[in-house]
Design a protein around this motif. Structure first.
Motif, mmCIF file in Angstrom:
data_model
loop_
_atom_site.group_PDB
_atom_site.id
_atom_site.type_symbol
_atom_site.label_atom_id
_atom_site.label_comp_id
_atom_site.label_asym_id
_atom_site.label_seq_id
_atom_site.Cartn_x
_atom_site.Cartn_y
_atom_site.Cartn_z
ATOM 1 N N TRP B 6 -105.652 -38.102 11.100
ATOM 2 C CA TRP B 6 -105.256 -38.655 12.383
ATOM 3 C C TRP B 6 -105.985 -37.946 13.528
ATOM 4 C CZ3 TRP B 6 -101.109 -37.850 16.226
ATOM 5 C CH2 TRP B 6 -100.646 -39.064 16.761
ATOM 6 N N GLN B 9 -109.644 -38.725 13.582
ATOM 7 C CA GLN B 9 -109.865 -40.048 14.186
ATOM 8 C C GLN B 9 -109.807 -39.971 15.699
ATOM 9 O OE1 GLN B 9 -107.676 -43.432 13.201
ATOM 10 N NE2 GLN B 9 -108.212 -43.408 11.043
ATOM 11 N N LEU B 10 -108.794 -39.244 16.187
ATOM 12 C CA LEU B 10 -108.629 -39.100 17.631
ATOM 13 C C LEU B 10 -109.853 -38.466 18.253
ATOM 14 C CD1 LEU B 10 -105.103 -37.930 18.759
ATOM 15 C CD2 LEU B 10 -106.497 -39.784 19.638
ATOM 16 N N ALA B 13 -113.046 -41.126 17.604
ATOM 17 C CA ALA B 13 -112.949 -42.507 18.100
ATOM 18 C C ALA B 13 -113.619 -42.705 19.462
ATOM 19 C CB ALA B 13 -111.494 -42.958 18.143
ATOM 20 N N PRO B 14 -113.310 -41.864 20.477
ATOM 21 C CA PRO B 14 -113.927 -42.127 21.791
ATOM 22 C C PRO B 14 -115.449 -42.116 21.753
ATOM 23 C CG PRO B 14 -112.816 -40.007 21.775
ATOM 24 C CD PRO B 14 -112.367 -40.744 20.549
ATOM 25 N N TYR B 15 -116.039 -41.231 20.962
ATOM 26 C CA TYR B 15 -117.503 -41.189 20.897
ATOM 27 C C TYR B 15 -118.042 -42.467 20.267
ATOM 28 C CZ TYR B 15 -117.082 -36.307 22.149
ATOM 29 O OH TYR B 15 -116.790 -35.156 22.810
ATOM 30 N N LEU B 16 -117.293 -42.934 19.267
ATOM 31 C CA LEU B 16 -117.683 -44.180 18.622
ATOM 32 C C LEU B 16 -117.631 -45.337 19.622
ATOM 33 C CD1 LEU B 16 -118.257 -45.129 15.634
ATOM 34 C CD2 LEU B 16 -115.885 -45.926 15.618
ATOM 35 N N TYR B 17 -116.592 -45.313 20.451
ATOM 36 C CA TYR B 17 -116.392 -46.413 21.394
ATOM 37 C C TYR B 17 -117.447 -46.449 22.490
ATOM 38 C CZ TYR B 17 -111.727 -47.013 19.339
ATOM 39 O OH TYR B 17 -110.697 -47.227 18.490
ATOM 40 N N ILE B 18 -117.888 -45.279 22.922
ATOM 41 C CA ILE B 18 -118.866 -45.290 24.012
ATOM 42 C C ILE B 18 -120.306 -45.349 23.501
ATOM 43 C CG2 ILE B 18 -117.351 -44.097 25.645
ATOM 44 C CD1 ILE B 18 -118.986 -41.577 25.158
ATOM 45 N N PRO B 20 -122.103 -47.584 21.723
ATOM 46 C CA PRO B 20 -122.967 -48.756 21.937
ATOM 47 C C PRO B 20 -123.611 -48.745 23.320
ATOM 48 C CG PRO B 20 -120.855 -49.444 21.034
ATOM 49 C CD PRO B 20 -120.739 -47.984 21.327
ATOM 50 N N TYR B 21 -122.807 -48.381 24.340
ATOM 51 C CA TYR B 21 -123.353 -48.351 25.684
ATOM 52 C C TYR B 21 -124.502 -47.369 25.786
ATOM 53 C CZ TYR B 21 -124.113 -47.282 30.499
ATOM 54 O OH TYR B 21 -124.736 -47.061 31.687
#
Lengths: 292, 293
Positions: B6, B9-10, B13-18, B20-21
């Protein structure tokens, strides 16, 4: 034009007529706004009117306001001989693909910047901020060179890819995401949701109105995009509507009747979409300008 | 789910989300802008070998009459439409903001429509309207007997600038009006009531209350218009092709001509870099204005 005049006549505004003087000024103001609206709508009226004229009727004196014989063959000419079917499809495909993908990327990044704590977050966000200052125009030459090597010239992906890195969209989504309550995320995590499925199942449905507002802005912008597509889209079957209109001009004896008909093809779908989503467009444009 | 999984993931996750940009930005904006700096130091037509020339392109650019002319044209066009646009925008905004106006929604949309319809399409309509020999405006004015000879809307330098400016005004008036409306909505209503009680006329309270309180928004609109005017491309490209006598040449149009018409990639890059610096400066001013709020 009828669409425009029929929608949005709000009956809610009350006529204040406490004093005669007041109703006189409000009458004058109403008249002024009516004249201004006529002036702004006139070029569109002239566009629709000219699109149904024969080329000989466009520059005639006295002017023909509404053609008596409607020359629908202007449109058939475009769709049968000038590949406007595929060109319209390209515009639609390009704008839709770009909008959907950008919405996904912007919401992911906006969500991360709004709701997570991570090392380097502030610095990375400043970076996003700063990236707003790079004008697309200044990257055209090198991008063109890069595209030549990647074989992206004359390819709609060449138009889509640079626009996907959309800093403004990230700001926009970050603003919306910060209003999502933390408890909602906590609850999902306690229920054993993985981060990515939490985003998919909990966050995405909550961003509907943000998607509508940002989506319509991105779509409109991409649909009307001209400079960069006109640099890289060369062949007729890859052109978008804006590029194709300009290409019509370049043929001999500028066929203004066809250009006007093509303009209607490019203006009408957008006009309908925007009239349906006008609230989202307007609120989004304002947010974008003021916050971006 | 296990606690450590958990946490991991926390953390990721944010690095994964940003990512693509940042990946797309790196490839399609950052690398090109750096490459642009490099290209601006070379002489290159896109196919031969690049020839390193140092700062020669910049020296040539600063001596280039057309570059200064393109900046001057932008300033002239700016002066032709921005003051008028802000003035009209503010007046229309306050009219549409008052509760006695009928049909607000329709008027707001009617003014805003030109902003989102295809600029290419609108430009071609203006070509029809502004045509010297048989355009609608000249036909109309001559039929009324207001003018004897057709006005050279697109065929003489000052008229052409004026025509480009009026098209930009047409496209952006509604948008600026909307921005000013949001500014007006933040003014408390009782200010006007107090002024009314004190015997101030409508006109007086417009100048003494409205204008000072939307000053920041006016400034903001001015900055946006500055960026917009220097970046003008489609309007002059379609209306006048930058002419006559380069009177409607803008920096972006010059950049386009040098790169994709004349294939002077090195020289064009030096224009791009100067344009970038100019836009960055204006954006920084804009951010400063926004921060103060």
């Amino acid at each position: 034009m009828t669409i425009l005049t029929q929608t949005k006549m709000k009956p809610t505004a009350k006529r204040a007529s406490r004093s005669g003087e007041k109703s006189l000024t409000s009458g004058a103001a109403f008249l002024l706004m009516a004249v201004v609206s006529l002036v702004t709508l006139f070029p569109l009226f002239w566009l629709f009117s000219s699109s149904l004229k024969d080329i000989s009727e466009i520059f005639i004196n006295p002017p023909i306001w509404i053609p008596t014989t409607l020359h629908w063959e202007n449109f058939t000419e475009l769709f049968v001989n000038r590949k406007f079917g595929i060109i319209t499809w390209n515009s639609l495909l390009l704008s839709t693909t770009m909008t959907v993908t950008a919405l996904l990327f912007c919401s992911l990044a906006g969500f991360a910047f709004a709701k997570y704590k991570f090392r380097g977050k502030d610095l990375l966000f400043i970076f996003v901020l700063a990236s707003l200052m790079i004008p697309h125009e200044a990257t055209m030459v090198p991008l063109f060179v890069i595209y030549k090597n990647l074989h992206l010239i004359d390819n709609i992906w060449g138009v889509i890819l640079p626009d996907l890195a959309n800093a403004f969209g990230i700001f926009f989504m970050r603003q919306y995401c910060s209003t999502i309550p933390d408890e909602m995320m906590e609850a999902a995590r306690i229920d054993g949701c993985s981060e990515i499925s939490m985003f998919r199942k909990i966050i995405l449905p909550n961003l509907k109105s943000a998607f509508a507002a940002l989506g319509i802005i991105l779509f409109v912008k991409q649909w009307n995009n001209f400079l960069w597509p006109s640099v890289i889209l060369r062949s007729q079957e890859h052109m978008t509507l804006s590029v194709a209109l300009k290409a019509l001009e370049d043929s001999n004896n500028t066929p203004y009747h066809l250009i006007m008909a093509g303009s209607v093809v490019s203006v009408l779908p957008l006009l309908i979409i925007v009239l349906i989503f006008q609230r989202q467009l307007i609120s989004g444009m304002i947010d974008g300008a003021v916050k971006g | 789910m296990e606690r450590t999984g958990w946490n991991r993931q926390l953390r990721y996750a944010p690095y994964l989300y940003i990512s693509p940009y940042f990946i797309l930005f790196g490839i399609f904006s950052l690398y090109p802008i750096i490459y642009s700096f490099y290209l601006s130091l070379t002489e290159w037509n896109g196919s031969r070998d690049k020839l390193f020339v140092g700062l020669d392109n910049y020296a040539a650019l600063l001596r280039d009459h057309y570059f200064w002319l393109s900046l001057w044209n932008s300033v002239v066009i700016f002066l032709m439409y921005v003051p008028l646009m802000l003035f009209l925008g503010l007046i229309f905004a306050s009219m549409l903001n008052s509760n006695w106006m009928v049909g607000k929604g329709f008027f707001r949309m009617a003014l805003f429509v030109p902003n989102f319809v295809s600029v290419v399409a609108v430009s071609f309509v203006f070509v029809l309207l502004f045509n010297t020999q048989d355009g609608l405006i000249n036909t109309f004015l001559m039929n009324l007997g207001w003018i004897k000879n057709p006005l050279p809307w697109l065929d003489s330098p000052w008229w052409a600038r004026f025509s480009v400016a009026s098209m930009v005004l047409y496209r952006w008036l509604g948008y600026n009006m909307l921005l000013l409306m949001t500014g007006l909505q933040s003014i408390p209503k009782d200010l006007y009531e107090a002024a009314y009680v004190d015997g101030a006329t409508k006109v007086k309270s417009f100048f003494l209350i409205t204008i000072p309180l939307v000053k920041k928004m006016l400034l903001f609109c001015t900055v946006l218009s500055t960026i917009g005017t220097f970046s003008l491309f489609t309007e002059p490209y379609i209306l006048t092709k930058g002419g006559p006598l380069n009177s409607t040449l803008t920096p972006v149009l010059m950049l386009y001509n040098e790169s994709f018409q004349n294939f002077n990639f090195g020289y064009a890059s030096s224009i791009a870099v100067c344009f970038f610096i100019l836009m960055m400066t204006v954006s920084l001013i804009q951010m400063r204005l926004f921060d103060e709020k």
